[in-house]
Enzyme design. Sequence first.
Site, short mmCIF file in Angstrom:
data_model
loop_
_atom_site.label_atom_id
_atom_site.label_comp_id
_atom_site.label_asym_id
_atom_site.label_seq_id
_atom_site.Cartn_x
_atom_site.Cartn_y
_atom_site.Cartn_z
N LYS A 45 0.83 -1.21 0.00
CA LYS A 45 0.00 0.00 0.00
C LYS A 45 0.86 1.25 0.00
O LYS A 45 1.89 1.33 0.67
CB LYS A 45 -0.93 0.01 1.22
N ASN A 77 -14.19 3.68 -2.29
CA ASN A 77 -13.49 3.96 -1.03
C ASN A 77 -12.95 5.36 -1.00
O ASN A 77 -12.66 5.97 -2.03
CB ASN A 77 -12.36 2.94 -0.81
N PHE A 137 -0.17 7.31 -9.53
CA PHE A 137 -0.69 8.51 -10.18
C PHE A 137 -2.19 8.34 -10.43
O PHE A 137 -2.74 8.85 -11.39
CB PHE A 137 0.02 8.75 -11.53
N CYS A 139 -4.86 7.59 -7.52
CA CYS A 139 -5.90 7.75 -6.51
C CYS A 139 -6.66 9.05 -6.72
O CYS A 139 -6.07 10.13 -6.77
CB CYS A 139 -5.31 7.71 -5.11
N LYS A 177 1.26 3.64 -12.34
CA LYS A 177 -0.16 3.28 -12.21
C LYS A 177 -1.02 4.43 -12.68
O LYS A 177 -0.89 5.56 -12.19
CB LYS A 177 -0.48 2.92 -10.76
N CYS A 347 -36.24 -23.12 -23.74
CA CYS A 347 -36.97 -21.88 -23.40
C CYS A 347 -37.94 -22.15 -22.25
O CYS A 347 -38.67 -23.14 -22.26
CB CYS A 347 -37.73 -21.39 -24.63
N CYS A 350 -40.48 -17.16 -20.31
CA CYS A 350 -40.63 -16.00 -19.42
C CYS A 350 -41.03 -14.76 -20.21
O CYS A 350 -41.59 -13.82 -19.65
CB CYS A 350 -39.34 -15.74 -18.65
N CYS A 353 -37.35 -11.79 -23.58
CA CYS A 353 -36.82 -11.44 -24.91
C CYS A 353 -37.89 -10.66 -25.67
O CYS A 353 -37.59 -9.67 -26.34
CB CYS A 353 -36.40 -12.69 -25.67
N CYS A 380 -35.29 -9.01 -37.55
CA CYS A 380 -34.16 -9.13 -36.63
C CYS A 380 -32.90 -8.46 -37.17
O CYS A 380 -32.43 -8.80 -38.25
CB CYS A 380 -33.88 -10.61 -36.34
N CYS A 386 -31.84 -9.77 -26.94
CA CYS A 386 -32.60 -10.93 -26.44
C CYS A 386 -31.67 -11.93 -25.75
O CYS A 386 -32.00 -12.50 -24.72
CB CYS A 386 -33.40 -11.58 -27.56
#
Lengths: 432, 447
Positions: A45, A77, A137, A139, A177, A347, A350, A353, A380, A386
């Site tokens: 760190k 953070n 370089f 944060c 960095k 399938c 539901c 799609c 299409c 989908c």
Amino acid sequence: MADLRSEFIGIKSPNPFWLASAPPTDKEYNVRRAFEAGWGGVVWKTLGSEGPPVVNVNGPRYGAIYGADRRLLGLNNIELITDRPLEVNLREIKSVKRDYPDRALIVSLMVPCDEDSWKAILARVEDTEADGVELNFGCPHGMAERGMGSAVGQVPEYIEMVTRWVKQHSRMPCIVKLTPNISDIRGPARAAKAGGADAVSLINTINSITSVDLDDFAPEPTIDGKGTHGGYCGPAVKPIALNMVAEIARDAETAGLPISGIGGVTTWRDGAEFMALGAGNVQVCTAAMTYGFKVVQEMISGLSEYMDRKGFTNTSELVGRAVPNVTDWQYLNLNYVTKAEIVQDDCIKCGRCFAACEDTSHQAIAMSEDRTFTVKDEECVACNLCVEVCPVDCIEMVQMAKGSVDPRTGETVGDYANWTTHPNNPSATAAE
Amino acid sequence: MSHSQLTEGIVPGRLDTEGYCKNFTDVAPPLGVQEARIAADRCYFCHDAPCMEACPTSIDVPLFIRQISTGTPEAAARTIFEQNILGGMCARVCPTETLCEGACVRMDSEGEPVEIGALQRFATDTLMAKQDHPFSRAPSTGKSVAVVGAGPAGLAAAHRLAMLGHEVTIYDAHAKPGGLNEYGIASYKAPGGFAQAEVAWLLQIGSITVVENWQLGRKGDGDLADLLGDHDAVFLGMGLSGVNALRLEGEDKSGIRPATEFIAELRQASDLASLPVGRDVVVIGGGMTAVDAAVQSKLLGALNVSLVYRRARAEMPASLHEQEHALTHGVSIIENAAPVAIHGNGAVREVEFAYTRSGPDGLEMTDATFRLPADQVFKAIGQTLGDTPAKVEVAGGKIKVDGAGRTTAPRVWAGGDCTHAGEDLTVTAVAQGRDAAQDIHHVLMEG
């Protein structure tokens, strides 16, 4: 088991998974636990200049967004660089490196933007026999207000200047960095290379406010009623990081510059994807902070199994393998025609799609009385929405054969042709 | 006097206090906040969702689950109550495995539906715990409607009518409102006085008067003509008050009674230990009532409980889930057997059954018989309509209604178990009561 041994800018580690400079690498205690768990390397760190260390807030430092079942998808953070005395960190670094000579140990640094400050700290780091330094370089919070971190990373000239000082005053390999909080990542990467950097690492965290407390009307995490932007990381940032890594890997000016990939690496697959896009190794933080150091064991076994499957004997065979396939939109083949196809046996009806296509796209899915969903090829456009919204992954995109007629356009599927030669393009070059 | 499970005859106190408490606790404990969030996350928010289609009251299931998942269970409850004002009870008693959950697309992919019933309970309990009634009345219409029966159909009709601005009087034959919710549902499905709490919460809409111990056609109470004289419209939701008989010799021996009576008595009992139950209990029938009586006999401490059904298990009206519930509680299910004789001297001692088979003309008795020892027998072979006003046409033992719930008598509507329409379920009764109310409103406001 494939051999995962990795060599990155001359630094050897038993695997390409390093812990990024972050809270998990702030102390000897944590780093020893990390090495015991199997991490290949650690970026300690970030250290600051000698003198009274920085202080952190005493309220919450993190905020998060979640997926189903409170799975952590993004972490923010506002913690600063190490708040422990420099000499304590240096002593611990030396002690750990002595006990784990086979692991990579890099020291992250952030000191004010003057040559003397950098010169002073480099000498002390060299004493620890650490394998290299990483210049922070990136944060975006707190330290940037003091002219460090991303305040440097956003100005290519500063990057080049500081990198040059570091190379001048130290024999250690130097990784720069980079911050993603910039419009074009290639500028900072080119500056790092010009300054003599041995590698770049990216991405650092992204400026973010995770959420807003709707009772107190304050951004979260909230410190006594106020909040500030933090740095965003975790699985949610991976796509942004992958793109930036690829941009540097395929840029003619920085091609071949070693890259340490960072940003949401959570599984072996994430690591492999970064490496395929040009990262020589990867750095991890959020996954470890969410699940503990043991996650590296899945990364090691998964990458190893993948490499065996692909017949790779060394990670270098994977690194950069996808880079030639990253291109600009204008070069994509406009004669590559696909159509969605719903595998009816799988399938579950539901209708997601259908809702997605009907409400928000091209009305290319039909729904029958008995809830059978079928694709209307004549509508299409192969957008793939989908496929993305199907909860059971039962939709495939099927390529139309060359010579067949696309029922949507009435045009015959031809050879490769892209926008640069398309008749609708005002600046098209004539096709030969 | 102390009894155990082994004591012969119909006696109280077969268990210790702890045993009763344990046996009659909430059969499906409510979801906690975290459990609800996880359960809600499993909903795919289907387009034109099959679960919603499968719900007799057409609750917008994907929407209410999404409202739970975004931390607004009160909004979810409102979505539920807009369609089904008894959504709290339905969350507890609906056979979800044959309705919404049976239709859940996750059944196809993994065989485990989204826990719609439990989520509905989570939402409705959250709102009801605040004693917050989410609806208000429209301005008064000056019209008045009589509702006969304070069961699910009557309550749903009354609430909707009150919401639309009408004055409502509910007439009910029992001492407490609720109908089968109060008298006909197994105790462990709605413990803690939920049925009464729900009625009280529902009545918060206002303008509903409940008249108890009032039976249609009983001398001193009133008949249909009286109701039509006092009100602009009448809704009949009195359910089924009679029970089918076995039609066997010896049916009048002591120890034999309708299962519905036993269930009602159990629901009203303030001390379960005072409730007598046989050591060897035989339940005849194959519906929910049969299962509820059998399981509760077992829970009260009966040693042997047999549920005997004349057809195969697959044909039982009780759902598979209910059957499993009975089996896991130690009830033996005997299929393909019908009672042929009651044996005993004064009190029942044995029931004799003949095995059945299906023949060309329906069910046939075979010569093969067996006897089950029984000191208590519950009859659960169907309920029947009680006396109905002459002007209201009855067909096939039930009141005839059209799609809007209109009977053959002018200004008279009907809904729930007393009509021929739909399955005899709480949720169906709610839908019919609600829809009849809408039609009554339409007619009253046009007329």
